[in-house]
Write an enzyme that holds these catalytic residues in place. Sequence first.
Site, mmCIF file in Angstrom:
data_model
loop_
_atom_site.group_PDB
_atom_site.id
_atom_site.type_symbol
_atom_site.label_atom_id
_atom_site.label_comp_id
_atom_site.label_asym_id
_atom_site.label_seq_id
_atom_site.Cartn_x
_atom_site.Cartn_y
_atom_site.Cartn_z
ATOM 1 N N GLU A 36 -54.849 -30.984 -4.827
ATOM 2 C CA GLU A 36 -55.770 -30.321 -5.755
ATOM 3 C C GLU A 36 -56.840 -31.285 -6.265
ATOM 4 O O GLU A 36 -57.984 -30.888 -6.483
ATOM 5 C CB GLU A 36 -54.961 -29.736 -6.925
ATOM 6 C CG GLU A 36 -54.121 -28.546 -6.480
ATOM 7 C CD GLU A 36 -52.805 -28.412 -7.227
ATOM 8 O OE1 GLU A 36 -52.107 -29.438 -7.386
ATOM 9 O OE2 GLU A 36 -52.474 -27.295 -7.637
ATOM 10 N N ARG A 78 -59.015 -29.933 -14.259
ATOM 11 C CA ARG A 78 -58.343 -28.720 -13.850
ATOM 12 C C ARG A 78 -58.222 -27.821 -15.086
ATOM 13 O O ARG A 78 -57.682 -28.235 -16.105
ATOM 14 C CB ARG A 78 -56.959 -29.060 -13.327
ATOM 15 C CG ARG A 78 -56.203 -27.842 -12.883
ATOM 16 C CD ARG A 78 -54.854 -28.235 -12.357
ATOM 17 N NE ARG A 78 -54.154 -27.048 -11.918
ATOM 18 C CZ ARG A 78 -52.909 -27.066 -11.485
ATOM 19 N NH1 ARG A 78 -52.252 -28.192 -11.427
ATOM 20 N NH2 ARG A 78 -52.330 -25.948 -11.105
ATOM 21 N N ASN A 96 -55.905 -33.647 -15.421
ATOM 22 C CA ASN A 96 -55.076 -32.455 -15.334
ATOM 23 C C ASN A 96 -54.123 -32.505 -16.523
ATOM 24 O O ASN A 96 -53.160 -33.262 -16.520
ATOM 25 C CB ASN A 96 -54.311 -32.494 -13.999
ATOM 26 C CG ASN A 96 -53.478 -31.252 -13.779
ATOM 27 O OD1 ASN A 96 -53.332 -30.420 -14.676
ATOM 28 N ND2 ASN A 96 -52.925 -31.130 -12.589
ATOM 29 N N HIS A 149 -52.957 -21.343 -9.171
ATOM 30 C CA HIS A 149 -52.815 -22.300 -8.054
ATOM 31 C C HIS A 149 -54.009 -22.236 -7.105
ATOM 32 O O HIS A 149 -53.919 -22.615 -5.941
ATOM 33 C CB HIS A 149 -51.523 -22.032 -7.235
ATOM 34 C CG HIS A 149 -50.278 -22.466 -7.942
ATOM 35 N ND1 HIS A 149 -49.084 -21.786 -7.826
ATOM 36 C CD2 HIS A 149 -50.037 -23.516 -8.760
ATOM 37 C CE1 HIS A 149 -48.160 -22.395 -8.565
ATOM 38 N NE2 HIS A 149 -48.706 -23.440 -9.145
#
Length: 391
Positions: free
Chosen positions: A377, A90, A10, A178
Site C-alpha cells: 500500500e 492513508r 498510516n 482496502h
Amino acid sequence: MSGPLVGVVNAGSSSLKFALYEAERRVLSGAVDGIGTRRPRARAAEAGGAELAPPLPDPPPATPGEAVTALLPWLRDWLGGRRIAAIGHRVVHGGVRHTRPTLVTPGLLDELEALVPLAPLHEPHNLAPIRAVLTLDPAIPQVACFDTAFHRTMPEVEQAYALPLALHEAGIRRYGFHGLSYEHIASVLPERAPGIAGGRVVAAHLGNGASACAMRAGVSVATTMGFTALDGLPMGTRCGDLDPGVVLHLLRQAGMDARAVEDLLYRRSGMLGLSGGVSSDFRDLLASEDPRAAFAVEVFCHRAARHVASLAGALGGLDGLVFTAGVGENAAPVRAAICRACAWLGVELDEAANAAHGPRISAPGSRVEARVVPTDENRVIVRHTLALVGG
Ligand code: ADP
C-alpha cells in the site's frame, strides 16, 4: 542519497506507522505502538537493516497526532538537513466524492472531518497527523489517499443497501475498504499475470483486517466490506457479516449499550472470539492444538470461499483468484482450504506451488489462475503523492 524524499503515514487508533521513500525506494520505516497506553514504544529501521530507537518525550504521546510531533526532533536529526518533499497519508474514508487521492488543503480537512461519523474509529486518527504536520510545517505538501476511493467504480446497485432510498442518498451505502491494496494488485497484474489482468479477478486481502474485491480488468465492481470495515469476511477480532438482528438482540435482550456492542464486534469477535480467546493471529491459530483454533480457521476459510463465489457471481464468472496480505501471502493451509472450496468454480490447486507460496498456485491446466501477489500500500501512496506534488 538523491531525489525527493516522500513520507508515508498510516495512523491507527493506537499506532502510527511511518516510512520515508526516495523515489520508490524505502529508506526508512518505523512505528510508534501502544499510543494511548502508559508506555508507547517507537522503533525504526533503515533500508540497510540498521535498527533505531527514536526516543519519546515524557509524558509520551497520547494520540497519533502527538506522536508525529514527538518524533519530529529525532527525524530532523536523522534527515541531517534534507527536506521531506511531501507526505502521503492513508485515510480510511473519502466518502462518496473522493474517487482519487487529493492534495490536502484546510478546506479538504474540514470536508474529511465531516466524514468522521462514518468512520469514527479510524478517520480521526488518520486526520490527526495531517493536522499536526499542517501546524508544524504548513509548507510541506500533503496528499490524502483514501481506502474507499478504488471502490467508487462499483455500480450503484452494488453500493445500495435495501434500506429506504433516502438513507442511500444520505451516504448509508457500501463504500468498501482496502482500496490501496487492491489498487496495488490491479497495477501489478498486467506484468505479473497478463493472462488474467484484463479479466474477472477476485482479490482476497487476508490480513488482520480481511476483505475481498471483484475486479473486472483491474476495476472494482464489488467488495465484501461495506459501510464500515466490519462487514464481509471474519477477521482477527472483527465479526464480518452478521445478521443486523443480532445487534438489536444484544441491545434489547442482553442489556448491552452501543459501546459494549462496538467493543464486542470490533475487538472481541472474529478469530479471537471464535477460537475462545486462543488468538487473533493466524500463526498462533495454525500452530495451536486447541480444536477451537482449528474451528475458527475453518469458519474463516468457509466464509472466504463463500464470498469468493458471491463476488464471482457479481463478475459473471471467474478467471483469476489472487491472495494477498499477511495471511494471504503466508498461510498456505488457509489458501489451500479456500481454493479447494472453490474447485467447483474452476480453481485447481497446485499443492506444491501453494506450499512454496507461488507466485502461481493453480495447476497448469486450471480454468481459474490462482496467485499470491504481495501487497504494497505504501508504494501506491508514494506514487500518488509524487504525481500530485509534481515530483
Ligand atoms: P494488517 O491488516 O495489520 O496489515 P497483515 O496483513 O500484516 O495485517 O496480516 C497479519 C496477519 O497475517 C496475522 O494474522 C498473522 O498471523 C498473519 N501471518 C503473517 N505471517 C504469517 C505466516 N507466516 N503464517 C501464517 N499467518 C501469517
